[in-house]
Design an enzyme around this catalytic site. Structure first.
Site, PDB file in Angstrom:
ATOM      1  N   GLU A  94       0.871  -1.172   0.000  1.00 26.27           N
ATOM      2  CA  GLU A  94       0.000   0.000   0.000  1.00 26.27           C
ATOM      3  C   GLU A  94       0.913   1.228   0.000  1.00 26.27           C
ATOM      4  OE1 GLU A  94      -3.425   2.149   2.734  1.00 26.27           O
ATOM      5  OE2 GLU A  94      -2.602   0.235   3.397  1.00 26.27           O
ATOM      6  N   ARG A 319       4.744 -12.647   9.984  1.00 23.73           N
ATOM      7  CA  ARG A 319       5.301 -11.302   9.852  1.00 23.73           C
ATOM      8  C   ARG A 319       6.661 -11.247  10.511  1.00 23.73           C
ATOM      9  NH1 ARG A 319       1.705  -7.247   8.752  1.00 23.73           N
ATOM     10  NH2 ARG A 319       2.847  -5.342   9.191  1.00 23.73           N
ATOM     11  N   LYS A 329       4.203   1.026   9.365  1.00 21.05           N
ATOM     12  CA  LYS A 329       4.363   2.277   8.627  1.00 21.05           C
ATOM     13  C   LYS A 329       3.748   3.444   9.376  1.00 21.05           C
ATOM     14  CE  LYS A 329       2.988   0.191   4.878  1.00 21.05           C
ATOM     15  NZ  LYS A 329       2.446  -0.040   3.526  1.00 21.05           N
TER      16      LYS A 329
HETATM   17  P1  ATP Z   1       2.493  -1.896   7.895  1.00 14.49           P
HETATM   18  O1  ATP Z   1       1.779  -2.470   9.070  1.00 14.49           O
HETATM   19  O2  ATP Z   1       3.922  -1.640   8.121  1.00 14.49           O
HETATM   20  O3  ATP Z   1       1.762  -0.719   7.321  1.00 14.49           O
HETATM   21  P2  ATP Z   1       1.302  -3.490   5.854  1.00 14.49           P
HETATM   22  O4  ATP Z   1       1.141  -4.958   5.943  1.00 14.49           O
HETATM   23  O5  ATP Z   1       0.109  -2.652   6.039  1.00 14.49           O
HETATM   24  O6  ATP Z   1       2.470  -3.067   6.812  1.00 14.49           O
HETATM   25  P3  ATP Z   1       1.611  -3.353   3.017  1.00 14.49           P
HETATM   26  O7  ATP Z   1       2.119  -2.219   2.229  1.00 14.49           O
HETATM   27  O8  ATP Z   1       0.188  -3.688   2.863  1.00 14.49           O
HETATM   28  O9  ATP Z   1       1.991  -3.073   4.525  1.00 14.49           O
HETATM   29  O10 ATP Z   1       2.487  -4.650   2.787  1.00 14.49           O
HETATM   30  C1  ATP Z   1       2.812  -5.206   1.545  1.00 14.49           C
HETATM   31  C2  ATP Z   1       3.144  -6.655   1.748  1.00 14.49           C
HETATM   32  O11 ATP Z   1       4.210  -6.796   2.676  1.00 14.49           O
HETATM   33  C3  ATP Z   1       1.973  -7.423   2.313  1.00 14.49           C
HETATM   34  O12 ATP Z   1       1.857  -8.639   1.632  1.00 14.49           O
HETATM   35  C4  ATP Z   1       2.342  -7.628   3.754  1.00 14.49           C
HETATM   36  O13 ATP Z   1       1.770  -8.799   4.238  1.00 14.49           O
HETATM   37  C5  ATP Z   1       3.868  -7.681   3.701  1.00 14.49           C
HETATM   38  N1  ATP Z   1       4.453  -7.256   4.977  1.00 14.49           N
HETATM   39  C6  ATP Z   1       4.223  -6.110   5.633  1.00 14.49           C
HETATM   40  N2  ATP Z   1       4.876  -6.077   6.813  1.00 14.49           N
HETATM   41  C7  ATP Z   1       5.534  -7.252   6.915  1.00 14.49           C
HETATM   42  C8  ATP Z   1       6.376  -7.842   7.902  1.00 14.49           C
HETATM   43  N3  ATP Z   1       6.667  -7.213   9.041  1.00 14.49           N
HETATM   44  N4  ATP Z   1       6.879  -9.071   7.662  1.00 14.49           N
HETATM   45  C9  ATP Z   1       6.592  -9.711   6.517  1.00 14.49           C
HETATM   46  N5  ATP Z   1       5.801  -9.224   5.548  1.00 14.49           N
HETATM   47  C10 ATP Z   1       5.269  -8.011   5.729  1.00 14.49           C
HETATM   48 MG    MG Z   2      -0.807  -1.202   6.581  1.00  9.66          MG
END
Ligand code: ATP
Ligand code: MG
Length: 622
Positions: A94, A319, A329
C-alpha cells in the site's frame, strides 16, 4: 475527515470489531489485532528459532535449498500440475509509507520463489485508500524493490487500474442477490455485527430488491449521498463464527482525490473486496501474505467463487518482527512527522531507504531473509542477527582503511622532521585480489584516544608510558611521555620513539609486542564528520509502554552521536555516497548523502565485535 490507524487498531480488538464504514486502509487488517485472530494467531514474543541456511544464505540449487511450507505447497502444485505448472506471485504494497525490513522478507519470498521456479512476480500498488496514499511513496517503493535486486519487468499494476472491473463485478453480485446497499450508520453496523461470542443481527436493509439495490448503488457512485451514509455489503452470513464473513462492506462512500483516478470516484472498494479480485485478474497463482489475513481467506475465496473468476489462492506466513525495532508504517510515519528522526531514510530507521543509507547491502538483506525463513507462527528475530549478516557480507568486500574518529596527537621525536614514507597497506585480507595501497607515514600522527592510557588497567596492552606497540603497516613505537594541558590535565600529545629497524611492523630480532594499533598521518589526514548510530529504541519491544505513554517514550536519546573532528587516511578523498569501508578496528562505515568534497560525512553501518568492551565489563563485574 480522516480516521487514523489508531482508531482502526483500537476498533479491531476482540469484542469491538472494526467499523466497516470508517475503517481506513479499506478495512485491511493493520496489525495482528485482527478480530478473529486475536487468540490463535501465535504469541508475539515467542522467538522463532532461525535456521541458518548454508551458513549465510548463499543462493543454492533448487534441490539443495532449504525448504519452507510455502515452497512445499508450490512444489506440490507443480507436481499435480495445478495452474499448469505456473508460478505467479505478486508483491502488493500500500503506497502509504516507505518499505521496511519486514517488507524485504515478503519481497524476497515472492520474487525469490517465482524466480526459483521460472515464474513471474508482479508489483501491484494496493491503492484503494485515497486519503493516505502519495506518489512519493510509489516512487520510493519502486526504487527500493529494484535496489533489493528484484525486477517486475513490465508487470507494474495498481489496484486502481481495476476500479471499473470491480464496479462491474459488484453489479454482478447485486444481480445475483449476493450484495446489498445498507443504510446503517457506522455505529449501528458495529452493534449489528455481534462479537466473537454473539452472532450478528441482520441489517434491516439486507432484503432490498435487486432493482432497489442497483438503483441505490448507481446513485452512490453518482455522488448523491454523503460520505459514510451508505455502504455496499456482501450478503454472506451474519451468524458466521468468522466476523469477516458477517456481511462485510465492499464499498464505502468517500470523497477524496485519488493519486491516479483523481475525482472520478466517490466510492472506493474495501481491501477485502479489491485484493483477491486483483489477484484473480492478474492470474496470480500463489497470493502470499502475512498471518493477520488468515481469517480473511474464507472471504477471499467466497468472492472468487461467487464471481466464478480465476481461482488465485492465498497463503499466509509469519510477519517479521525484530527486537528494538518497530515495523509499522503508521508508527514510522509518526517518527518522521514528529521529528524524532531526520526523515524516512534516516539511517536509524528500519526502512529499507534508511538501512541502505546506513550502508547495509542488498546481499546482506537477502541473506538475512533467506536465513530467517518463513513459518506459521509469529515470533521475534534478534536485531543482532540482521547485523550479523551485514558484517558477514561487508567483511568479504569492504576495503580496509585507517581512520581515527577520536584523535589523540602522537609525536615520534626521533623520526626525521620532513620525512614522509609511503607504507604498503593491504586492502582486504579476505580478498587477496583487492591488492594494496600506499599510506603516508610521518613524524606527527593521530591515534584513537582509546588506544592510550596514562595509567593502564590490568590487561590493557595498548599504548601507555614505557610500552611498545606496533603501528599497523608502520613501525614499532614506545611511549616516552605525555604533554598535558597545565590547567585541565587533559593529555594533548603523546610522545614516542620509534625503532627504524621495524619498518612495515616487522621485528628483525623476533621480539613480540602485544598490540597493534591504527593511525593516520596528521599532515595528510582528511577531516571528516562521522555519525555513530545506536539502537533507535531502548526496549526490546518498543510497543511496551507504561500506562498513558506513547511508544515514542521508548526512543533511545543516544541513538545518534556526531563526531566532527575525525581524521581519515587520504585514500578516502572523494569517495562516492554509499561506498562501504571497514575502518580498521572500529567497524563498517559508508559515505552519507550529506557528504561533500569539502566535508566528507560517514555513517557507521555496524561496529566490529567489541572484545575489549566485553573484557572490561567482565572485570567491572568482578
Ligand atoms: P504496515 O503495518 O507496516 O503498514 P502493511 O502490511 O500494512 O504493513 P503493506 O504495504 O500492505 O503493509 O504490505 C505489503 C506486503 O508486505 C503485504 O503482503 C504484507 O503482508 C507484507 N508485509 C508487511 N509487513 C511485513 C512484515 N513485518 N513481515 C513480513 N511481511 C510483511
Ligand atoms: Mg498497513
Amino acid at each position: 475527515m480522516k480516521t487514523t490507524k489508531a482508531d482502526t487498531e483500537a476498533a479491531a480488538k476482540p469484542g469491538s470489531p472494526t467499523s466497516p464504514v470508517l475503517a481506513d486502509g479499506g478495512g485491511k487488517p493493520g496489525s495482528p489485532t485482527s478480530p478473529v485472530l486475536a487468540d490463535g494467531g501465535g504469541k508475539p514474543g515467542s522467538p522463532t528459532s532461525p535456521v541458518l541456511a548454508d551458513g549465510g544464505g548463499k543462493p543454492a540449487e533448487p534441490s539443495t535449498r532449504p525448504s519452507n511450507f510455502v515452497r512445499d505447497i508450490i512444489l506440490e502444485d507443480i507436481k499435480t500440475n495445478k495452474y499448469g505448472g505456473r508460478v505467479h506471485t505478486r508483491f502488493p504494497p500500500e503506497p502509504n509509507g516507505y518499505l521496511h525490513i519486514g517488507h524485504a522478507k515478503s519481497i524476497c519470498l515472492n520474487f525469490g520463489l517465482a524466480a526459483e521456479f521460472g515464474g513471474k512476480t508482479n508489483l501491484r500498488f494496493d491503492d484503494t485508500n485515497p486519503s493516505k496514499e502519495e506518489t512519493e511513496y510509489v516512487d520510493s517503493i519502486m526504487d527500493t524493490v529494484r535496489w533489493l535486486g528484484f525486477d517486475w519487468e513490465d508487470r507494474l499494476f495498481y489496484a486502481s487500474d481495476y476500479f471499473d472491473q470491480l464496479y462491474a463485478w459488484a453489479i454482478q453480485l447485486i444481480k445475483a442477490g449476493k450484495a446489498y446497499v445498507c443504510d446503517l450508520s457506522a455505529e449501528e453496523v458495529r452493534q449489528y455485527r455481534g462479537s466473537l461470542t454473539e452472532p450478528g443481527k441482520e441489517s434491516p436493509y439486507r432484503n432490498r430488491s435487486v432493482e432497489e439495490n442497483l438503483d441505490l448503488f448507481e446513485r452512490m457512485r453518482a455522488g448523491e449521498f454523503p460520505d459514510g451514509s451508505r455502504t455496499l455489503r456482501a450478503k454472506v452470513d451474519m451468524a458466521s463464527p468468522n466476523l469477516n464473513m458477517r456481511d462485510p462492506v465492499m464499498y464505502r462512500i468517500l470523497r477524496a482525490e485519488h493519486h491516479r483516478t483523481g475525482n472520478k470516484w466517490c466510492i472506493y472498494p474495501m481491501y477485502d473486496y479489491a485484493h483477491g479480485q486483483s489477484d484473480s485478474l492478474e492470474k496470480i497463482t500463489h497470493s502470499i501474505c502475512t498471518l493477520e489475513f488468515e481469517d480473511h481467506r474464507p472471504l477471499y475465496n467466497w468472492f472468487i467463487e461467487q464471481l466464478g473468476i480465476f481461482p488465485s489462492q492465498q497463503f499466509e506466513f509469519d510477519r517479521l518482527n525484530l527486537t528494538y525495532t518497530l515495523l509499522s508504517k503508521r508508527k514510522l510515519l509518526t517518527l518522521v512527522q514528529e521529528g524524532h528522526v531526520r526523515g524516512w531514510d534516516d539511517p536509524r530507521m528500519p526502512t529499507l531507504a534508511g538501512i541502505r543509507r546506513r550502508g547495509y547491502t542488498p546481499e546482506a538483506l537477502r541473506n538475512f531473509c533467506a536465513a530467517i525463513g518463513v513459518s506459521k507462527t509469529n515470533g521475534t528475530i534478534e536485531f543482532e542477527m540482521l547485523e550479523h549478516f551485514v558484517r558477514e557480507d561487508l567483511n568479504k568486500r569492504a576495503p580496509r582503511v585507517m581512520a581515527v574518529i577520536r584523535p589523540l596527537k602522537v609525536v615520534i621525536d626521533n623520526y626525521p622532521e620532513n620525512l614522509v614514507e609511503e607504507m604498503d597497506a593491504v586492502n582486504n585480507p579476505e580478498n587477496p585480489g583487492a591488492g594494496t595501497r600506499k599510506v603516508p607515514f610521518s613524524r606527527v600522527l593521530y591515534i584513537e584516544q582509546d588506544d592510550f592510557r596514562e595509567d593502564p588497567p590490568k590487561k590493557y596492552y595498548r599504548l601507555s608510558p614505557g610500552v611498545e606497540v606496533r603501528l599497523r603497516y608502520g613501525y614499532l613505537v614506545t611511549c616516552t611521555g605525555v604533554v598535558k594541558d597545565p590547567n585541565t590535565g587533559e593529555i594533548l600529545e603523546v610522545h614516542c620513539s620509534y625503532d627504524p629497524a621495524t619498518r612495515g611492523g616487522n621485528t628483525p630480532d623476533g621480539r613480540k609486542v602485544k598490540s597493534t594499533i591504527h593511525w593516520v598521518s596528521a599532515a595528510h589526514a582528511i577531516d571528516a564528520e562521522v555519525r555513530l548510530y545506536d539502537k533507535l529504541f531502548t526496549k526490546e519491544d518498543p510497543n511496551l509502554t507504561e500506562e498513558g505513554q506513547e511508544f515514542t517514550a521508548n526512543l533511545n536519546p543516544n541513538s545518534l552521536e556526531i563526531l566532527t573532528n575525525c581524521k581519515l587516511e587520504p585514500s578516502l578523498k572523494g569517495t562516492p555516497a554509499l561506498r562501504g569501508y571497514q575502518f580498521e578496528r572500529l567497524g563498517y562505515f559508508c559515505v552519507d548523502f550529506d557528504s561533500t568534497p569539502e566535508k566528507p560525512v560517514f555513517n557507521r553501518t555496524a561496529a566490529l565485535r567489541d572484545t575489549w568492551g566485553k573484557i572490561e565489563k567482565r572485570e567491572q563485574q568482578g
